[in-house]
Each structure stands twice: as structure tokens, then as C-alpha cells.
Scaffold this motif. Structure first.
Motif, PDB file in Angstrom:
ATOM      1  N   ARG A   1       0.833  -1.209   0.000  1.00  0.00           N
ATOM      2  CA  ARG A   1       0.000   0.000   0.000  1.00  0.00           C
ATOM      3  C   ARG A   1       0.868   1.261   0.000  1.00  0.00           C
ATOM      4  N   LEU A   2       1.972   1.242   0.749  1.00  0.00           N
ATOM      5  CA  LEU A   2       2.863   2.398   0.802  1.00  0.00           C
ATOM      6  C   LEU A   2       3.456   2.681  -0.576  1.00  0.00           C
ATOM      7  N   SER A   3       3.834   1.642  -1.285  1.00  0.00           N
ATOM      8  CA  SER A   3       4.379   1.799  -2.630  1.00  0.00           C
ATOM      9  C   SER A   3       3.352   2.444  -3.562  1.00  0.00           C
ATOM     10  N   GLU A   4       2.090   2.011  -3.456  1.00  0.00           N
ATOM     11  CA  GLU A   4       1.020   2.577  -4.284  1.00  0.00           C
ATOM     12  C   GLU A   4       0.772   4.046  -3.932  1.00  0.00           C
ATOM     13  N   LEU A   5       0.761   4.336  -2.634  1.00  0.00           N
ATOM     14  CA  LEU A   5       0.470   5.697  -2.181  1.00  0.00           C
ATOM     15  C   LEU A   5       1.591   6.666  -2.557  1.00  0.00           C
ATOM     16  N   GLN A   6       2.826   6.174  -2.565  1.00  0.00           N
ATOM     17  CA  GLN A   6       3.930   7.041  -3.002  1.00  0.00           C
ATOM     18  C   GLN A   6       3.712   7.487  -4.450  1.00  0.00           C
TER      19      GLN A   6
ATOM     20  N   ARG B   1       2.889  11.336  -5.726  1.00  0.00           N
ATOM     21  CA  ARG B   1       3.735  11.950  -6.750  1.00  0.00           C
ATOM     22  C   ARG B   1       2.873  12.491  -7.894  1.00  0.00           C
ATOM     23  N   ALA B   2       1.891  11.700  -8.316  1.00  0.00           N
ATOM     24  CA  ALA B   2       1.017  12.119  -9.419  1.00  0.00           C
ATOM     25  C   ALA B   2       0.203  13.362  -9.051  1.00  0.00           C
ATOM     26  N   LEU B   3      -0.172  13.468  -7.777  1.00  0.00           N
ATOM     27  CA  LEU B   3      -0.973  14.607  -7.324  1.00  0.00           C
ATOM     28  C   LEU B   3      -0.104  15.796  -6.902  1.00  0.00           C
ATOM     29  N   GLY B   4       1.229  15.624  -6.919  1.00  0.00           N
ATOM     30  CA  GLY B   4       2.129  16.716  -6.557  1.00  0.00           C
ATOM     31  C   GLY B   4       2.108  17.063  -5.084  1.00  0.00           C
ATOM     32  N   ILE B   5       1.975  16.043  -4.218  1.00  0.00           N
ATOM     33  CA  ILE B   5       1.932  16.273  -2.767  1.00  0.00           C
ATOM     34  C   ILE B   5       3.338  16.117  -2.180  1.00  0.00           C
ATOM     35  N   PRO B   6       3.910  17.182  -1.621  1.00  0.00           N
ATOM     36  CA  PRO B   6       5.200  17.030  -0.938  1.00  0.00           C
ATOM     37  C   PRO B   6       4.987  16.428   0.452  1.00  0.00           C
TER      38      PRO B   6
ATOM     39  N   THR C   1       2.960  27.011   7.604  1.00  0.00           N
ATOM     40  CA  THR C   1       3.161  27.575   6.265  1.00  0.00           C
ATOM     41  C   THR C   1       3.257  26.475   5.219  1.00  0.00           C
ATOM     42  N   LEU C   2       3.995  25.415   5.534  1.00  0.00           N
ATOM     43  CA  LEU C   2       4.133  24.303   4.589  1.00  0.00           C
ATOM     44  C   LEU C   2       2.835  23.500   4.484  1.00  0.00           C
ATOM     45  N   SER C   3       2.186  23.294   5.615  1.00  0.00           N
ATOM     46  CA  SER C   3       0.974  22.465   5.628  1.00  0.00           C
ATOM     47  C   SER C   3      -0.160  23.074   4.810  1.00  0.00           C
ATOM     48  N   VAL C   4      -0.376  24.376   4.962  1.00  0.00           N
ATOM     49  CA  VAL C   4      -1.477  25.002   4.221  1.00  0.00           C
ATOM     50  C   VAL C   4      -1.174  25.073   2.737  1.00  0.00           C
ATOM     51  N   ASP C   5       0.098  24.877   2.373  1.00  0.00           N
ATOM     52  CA  ASP C   5       0.480  24.842   0.965  1.00  0.00           C
ATOM     53  C   ASP C   5       0.490  23.402   0.437  1.00  0.00           C
ATOM     54  N   ASN C   6      -0.191  22.514   1.180  1.00  0.00           N
ATOM     55  CA  ASN C   6      -0.415  21.138   0.712  1.00  0.00           C
ATOM     56  C   ASN C   6       0.675  20.146   1.078  1.00  0.00           C
ATOM     57  N   CYS C   7       1.653  20.558   1.891  1.00  0.00           N
ATOM     58  CA  CYS C   7       2.699  19.624   2.319  1.00  0.00           C
ATOM     59  C   CYS C   7       2.171  18.779   3.473  1.00  0.00           C
ATOM     60  N   LEU C   8       2.404  17.465   3.390  1.00  0.00           N
ATOM     61  CA  LEU C   8       2.027  16.552   4.473  1.00  0.00           C
ATOM     62  C   LEU C   8       3.221  16.391   5.400  1.00  0.00           C
ATOM     63  N   ILE C   9       3.039  16.727   6.677  1.00  0.00           N
ATOM     64  CA  ILE C   9       4.105  16.589   7.674  1.00  0.00           C
ATOM     65  C   ILE C   9       3.706  15.501   8.670  1.00  0.00           C
ATOM     66  N   ILE C  10       4.517  14.444   8.727  1.00  0.00           N
ATOM     67  CA  ILE C  10       4.271  13.318   9.637  1.00  0.00           C
ATOM     68  C   ILE C  10       5.388  13.323  10.674  1.00  0.00           C
ATOM     69  N   LYS C  11       5.025  13.515  11.950  1.00  0.00           N
ATOM     70  CA  LYS C  11       6.026  13.607  13.016  1.00  0.00           C
ATOM     71  C   LYS C  11       5.917  12.383  13.932  1.00  0.00           C
TER      72      LYS C  11
ATOM     73  N   VAL D   1       2.137   6.169   8.566  1.00  0.00           N
ATOM     74  CA  VAL D   1       2.481   6.826   7.306  1.00  0.00           C
ATOM     75  C   VAL D   1       1.443   6.518   6.226  1.00  0.00           C
ATOM     76  N   VAL D   2       1.035   5.247   6.131  1.00  0.00           N
ATOM     77  CA  VAL D   2       0.034   4.843   5.134  1.00  0.00           C
ATOM     78  C   VAL D   2      -1.288   5.580   5.374  1.00  0.00           C
ATOM     79  N   ASN D   3      -1.735   5.616   6.625  1.00  0.00           N
ATOM     80  CA  ASN D   3      -3.010   6.286   6.938  1.00  0.00           C
ATOM     81  C   ASN D   3      -2.944   7.787   6.654  1.00  0.00           C
ATOM     82  N   ALA D   4      -1.809   8.405   6.995  1.00  0.00           N
ATOM     83  CA  ALA D   4      -1.663   9.847   6.766  1.00  0.00           C
ATOM     84  C   ALA D   4      -1.633  10.164   5.268  1.00  0.00           C
ATOM     85  N   LEU D   5      -0.911   9.362   4.505  1.00  0.00           N
ATOM     86  CA  LEU D   5      -0.865   9.553   3.055  1.00  0.00           C
ATOM     87  C   LEU D   5      -2.243   9.376   2.427  1.00  0.00           C
ATOM     88  N   GLN D   6      -2.951   8.343   2.849  1.00  0.00           N
ATOM     89  CA  GLN D   6      -4.274   8.082   2.297  1.00  0.00           C
ATOM     90  C   GLN D   6      -5.231   9.233   2.591  1.00  0.00           C
TER      91      GLN D   6
END
Length: 529
Positions: free
Chosen positions: A36-41, A45-50, A148-158, A236-241
Motif C-alpha cells: 500500500r505504501l508503494s502505491e500511495l507514493q 507523486r502524481a498529485l504533486g503532494i510534498p 506555512t508548509l501544511s497550508v500549501d499542501n505539504c504533508l508533515i508526519i512527526k 504513514v500509510v493512513n496519513a498519506l491516504q
């Protein structure tokens, strides 16, 4: 400065660190998660999500091993791992977030951090390298950075990897027992183990101050490796999804809104005459509101002037003082940021040239800002400006700046209304990062009237040596003069702060404008000295 726990009971102490999974239990789960992680990566990428994935926590908690396990199913062309050590001399001479802004991912890429910007509020704090005020500013800067990064569509996983003091000690001893891994345990590691309670307090405060809706912390019980790796991949998988679903839903909503707006325009064109008349009355009432708008530029006296004789005398004096001040600020390690904006042909280049004429070229850089290239477009719009910020003791002079977001990009439709409206806050925060570091930040708006601009345009057109300075776009921009006035007024009102003020330069007289710029910079440097 040692941390003091003031929350009564420690949250980290209450976490059950005995959680575990057997290898038999974890194997089928990991196989599913890997796929699933491989698919979500690929989807991200296709959606341009950093994506930024942070690993923080105790020494010997297994960050390296767990990072390696996380990236196994990923396409190595789409991610990069950063190991964050003590700041280098080059990094130490800039705001602490500079080295992380320059490492933010482009759209569609994943950056993994083995430790991160949180070193500032943990290691530097316990080692006594930051004051209470610096610590307070660091927390504010970190929250602003992540927002600033999050509202610009960046996903931050801590991810915070947690083990007990006893478990940490056990792992240190095991590493020391092997010749191959003995080097990994240092005196500092053992000292940190002895300071476990002190670090616990610092971590508690870090989690409390930076656990936000846009960048939440996930606790990883890291005593059992199988359990830890399964929880990390699941997180990571849940956050990406969730992020992918959110981006797709936002795109669908936008398409629906555009369709509704298109239908509304059609209905308006087909509306009866009396309805159209009422609509025109509403527009008329709305236009009268303009007389109540705050205007900065309307009050500027553009008749200010200076004779050539007075100009030459003042120029020589100010350039001499500037030369001496440049040497002093280098020795005192004071960074300076000078931002130049203004109308086309307002004289930015001439003012910058007189400002730098007597300076040591090794101590300053003029940064011309053009339309962003493809690499710059793939990052947050502030990324390219962070890359050019000066180190301590140097001057960075920006010929056009990050304010293009709320002027050109706003008026030409190169960004959405939401994007340019939130840019005021983002810009103020970036400039606060610089001033918190001790930088002098001054922003100049070179102001001329429309008639003077036209005169200068025609002068350029008729001078073969200056024709390169004038383009068709310059003439087209004149048609949007009133829109730019509105945007500039709002920009100045919203972003002129105590520590990073706007200085409006009356520019119809080039001599007067150049001297005012030099006087402003010299005065600011002398006051700081």
C-alpha cells in the motif's frame, strides 16, 4: 537552561512501552503495508503532494533501523533521507530554520529526517545554547514553519520514538559490546542517559507546544522493534491516504464551484432588465466603499526633489559612512536584508547601484528576482528566497522580492485568492524569523506617479542604450495601474512591522530617492551598532 516540568504528571511516563507483536503476527501485516505504501507514493507523486516524515526521540530508540525499514518498499527516485547533526559553521551563521527550508521537498517528493528542527528546543536547550527568549521564539518559528508548509499542501508526519531509561541503557551496553557498533555510543550518549529526566521534561514541553492539527505528533512505543515498525508504516500509510483523499476532494469541490459560477454567469446574462438594473445599483453602492479604504500611496508627496550639487555632496558622505558600517557589521556578525519593490522604471537599479558602489563585493549579494523557473515552482514560493538569505555579517539586496505573491501573482491570477491572502501572514512570519536571528530587515517601495513613469518609458524607448530595459509587458502593466495601487496599499498596511518596516521612497526625483535609501540604511546600521 535546564527544563522544568510544570505539567504535574509526565505524559511520556504514562505510555505503555510493553506493547509488542510476534514475527508471525507482523509479517502478513507488513506485506500489506509495504504494497500500500508503494502505491500511495506513486499517487502522491502524481498529485504533486510534498511529504516530510520526521523521526525524533531517544538515542538508541532505533531511528536508523526503522527509517531503513520504512523506505524499503518506496521507489528510491522519489525520496531522500537527511541525517541532522550539529549545525555547521555555515548553518550556524543563518537563522536555524534556514537549513530546513532549503531541504523542504518539491511537489511529489518525500523527505525523511533523522532528527530535525527540534534539535533547537531539545539539545541546544539542555546544553545551555539558547536563552528563554530564544526558546520562546524557536517554538513560534517552528509552528509557523510547519503551518506555512501544511497550508500549501505539504504533508508533515512527526514520529516520536519512545523507550525507557532502562531500555536505553541496555541498548547502549549491547552496542558497546560489539567491536562493529562500539563507535556508535559516545560519552554524550551516556550523559544523556544520566540526564533522562531532564530530557523527559524537554520532550514533554516540545510535544505540548508543537502538537497541532496541521502537524500532529504520533507516539511510537519503540521497545519492541516489530511493533514499532508496524505502527510507523501504519501511521504513514493512513496519513498519506487521508491527504490524498483530501486533495482529490478539494479538486472535485473546485471543479463543482467553477461549474456553478459558469452557470451563474449564464443566468445573469439571461436575467430580466429590472433584475440587471438592481444588480448595477448594488455594484454602484459597492464602488462607493472605495472612499473608505485605507490608502498609503495617496498621501505621498512626490514633489520632493534635490539639486545635483547637493546630491553629489550627500552621496559621497553617505557612501563613506556605509563603507565603514559594512566592515563593522561583518565583524559584529549582523546580517542585513534589504528588499526593493516599486513601479517599473521607479529607479530600483540606480538606488541599489549607489548603495553598493563603495562596498566590498565579498560581503554583499544583489539577488534579482524574475518569474520562478520550473524547479522553483515545484517548491513553496518562499523556498527560493530562503535559499538566498544572507549569513551573519553579510548583506542580501533583493531587486524584487517575495512580495510578488501579493502583487503580480495576485493581479495576474498566478495564485488563488486564498493563497495570496494568507501570504501576508506567511511573509510576516518569515521576516520575523530573520529579525529573531538578529537581522536588520528594511523594505523599500520606490514610488513615482503615472506621468513620470510614462516619461521614463519614452526616454528608454528613444535611447538605444536603454531600450533593453523596456518591454511590451511594462506598457501592458500600466493598464492595471489602479489594481496595483490597491494591492500595494494593502501590502504595506498588512506587512509593515516594527522590526521589518516599509519605507516609501518618493521617487519622481532620482537624486532625492537615492539619498533617502542610503540615509535610511545608514541610520538603521548606525542605530544597531
Amino acid at each position: 537552561m535546564g527544563p522544568v516540568c510544570g505539567n504535574g504528571g509526565k505524559m511520556l511516563e504514562k505510555i505503555d512501552l510493553s506493547k509488542n507483536l510476534t514475527k508471525k503476527e507482523v509479517k502478513p501485516l507488513m506485506e500489506k503495508l509495504d504494497m500500500r505504501l508503494s502505491e500511495l507514493q506513486r499517487e502522491a507523486r502524481a498529485l504533486g503532494i510534498p511529504v516530510m516524515i520526521l523521526f525524533e526521540g531517544w538515542g538508541a530508540a532505533g531511528k536508523g533501523t526503522l527509517i531503513n525499514r520504512l523506505i524499503q518498499p518506496m521507489d528510491p527516485r522519489g525520496f531522500k533521507v537527511f541525517t541532522i547533526q550539529e549545525a555547521s559553521e555555515e548553518e550556524y551563521m543563518r537563522p536555524f530554520l534556514w537549513r530546513f527550508w532549503t531541504k523542504t521537498p518539491a511537489k511529489g517528493r518525500i523527505h525523511v529526517f533523522d532528527r530535525s528542527w527540534y534539535r533547537k528546543v531539545i539539545n541546544d536547550r539542555i546544553d545551555g545554547k539558547c536563552t528563554k527568549e530564544e526558546l520562546k521564539n524557536a517554538y513560534s518559528d517552528i509552528r509557523c514553519f510547519e503551518e506555512t508548509l501544511s497550508v500549501d499542501n505539504c504533508l508533515i508526519i512527526k514520529l516520536f520514538l519512545h523507550i525507557s531509561q532502562k531500555e536505553q541503557k541496555k541498548r547502549f551496553k549491547k552496542l558497546e559490546a560489539s567491536p562493529e557498533t562500539k563507535w556508535r555510543v559516545t560519552e554524550a550518549d551516556w550523559r544523556h542517559n544520566e540526564q533522562y529526566d531532564e530530557y523527559m521534561c524537554a520532550y514533554e514541553e516540545m510535544l505540548e507546544n508543537t502538537d497541532t492539527d496541521f502537524a500532529p505528533w504520533t507516539m511510537i512505543e519503540a521497545t519492541d522493534r516489530e511493533y514499532a515498525q508496524a505502527k510507523i508504516l501504519t501511521t504513514v500509510v493512513n496519513a498519506l491516504q487521508a491527504k490524498i483523499d483530501n486533495v482529490r476532494q478539494a479538486a472535485a469541490d473546485m471543479a463543482e464551484n467553477q461549474e456553478e459560477q459558469s452557470g451563474a454567469k449564464t443566468a445573469e446574462n439571461e436575467a430580466p432588465a429590472d433584475s440587471k438594473e438592481a444588480s448595477e445599483q448594488e455594484k454602484s453602492l459597492g464602488s462607493e466603499d472605495n472612499i473608505f479604504k485605507t490608502s498609503v500611496l495617496d498621501g505621498i508627496d512626490l514633489n520632493k526633489t534635490m539639486t545635483k550639487t547637493a546630491y553629489k555632496k550627500k552621496l559621497k558622505e553617505l557612501q563613506g559612512r556605509m563603507e565603514k558600517l559594512h566592515s563593522k557589521l561583518y565583524h559584529k556578525r549582523i546580517p542585513v536584508v534589504l528588499a526593493f519593490e516599486g513601479w517599473d522604471a521607479a529607479g530600483k537599479g540606480g538606488a541599489i547601484r549607489r548603495l553598493t558602489e563603495t562596498l566590498d563585493p565579498r560581503g554583499y549579494e544583489v539577488v534579482p528576482t524574475a518569474a520562478p523557473n520550473d524547479i522553483e515552482k515545484a517548491h513553496h514560493y518562499l523556498w527560493r528566497f530562503w535559499n538566498s538569505m544572507p549569513k551573519a555579517g553579510h548583506i542580501a539586496i533583493f531587486d524584487r522580492t517575495w512580495y510578488g505573491r501579493v502583487m503580480v501573482e495576485r493581479i495576474e491570477g498566478f495564485c488563488t485568492e486564498d493563497e495570496w491572502k494568507r501570504a501576508y501572514k506567511e511573509i510576516n512570519q518569515m521576516e520575523a524569523n530573520m529579525t529573531n536571528f538578529g537581522a536588520i530587515v528594511i523594505k523599500f517601495w520606490l514610488h513615482i506617479d503615472k506621468d513620470e513613469q510614462e516619461r521614463r518609458f519614452n526616454e528608454r524607448m528613444n535611447n538605444p542604450e536603454k531600450q533593453w530595459k523596456i518591454t511590451d509587458e511594462d506598457w501592458r502593466n500600466r493598464e492595471k495601474w489602479d489594481k496595483y495601487v490597491e494591492a500595494v496599499d494593502e501590502m504595506i498596511v498588512r506587512t509593515s512591522t516594527t522590526n521589518a518596516p516599509w519605507v516609501i521612497v518618493e521617487g519622481n526625483s532620482k537624486y532625492y530617492a537615492r539619498i533617502k535609501v542610503l540615509e535610511t540604511v545608514v541610520k538603521a546600521l548606525e542605530e544597531r551598532m
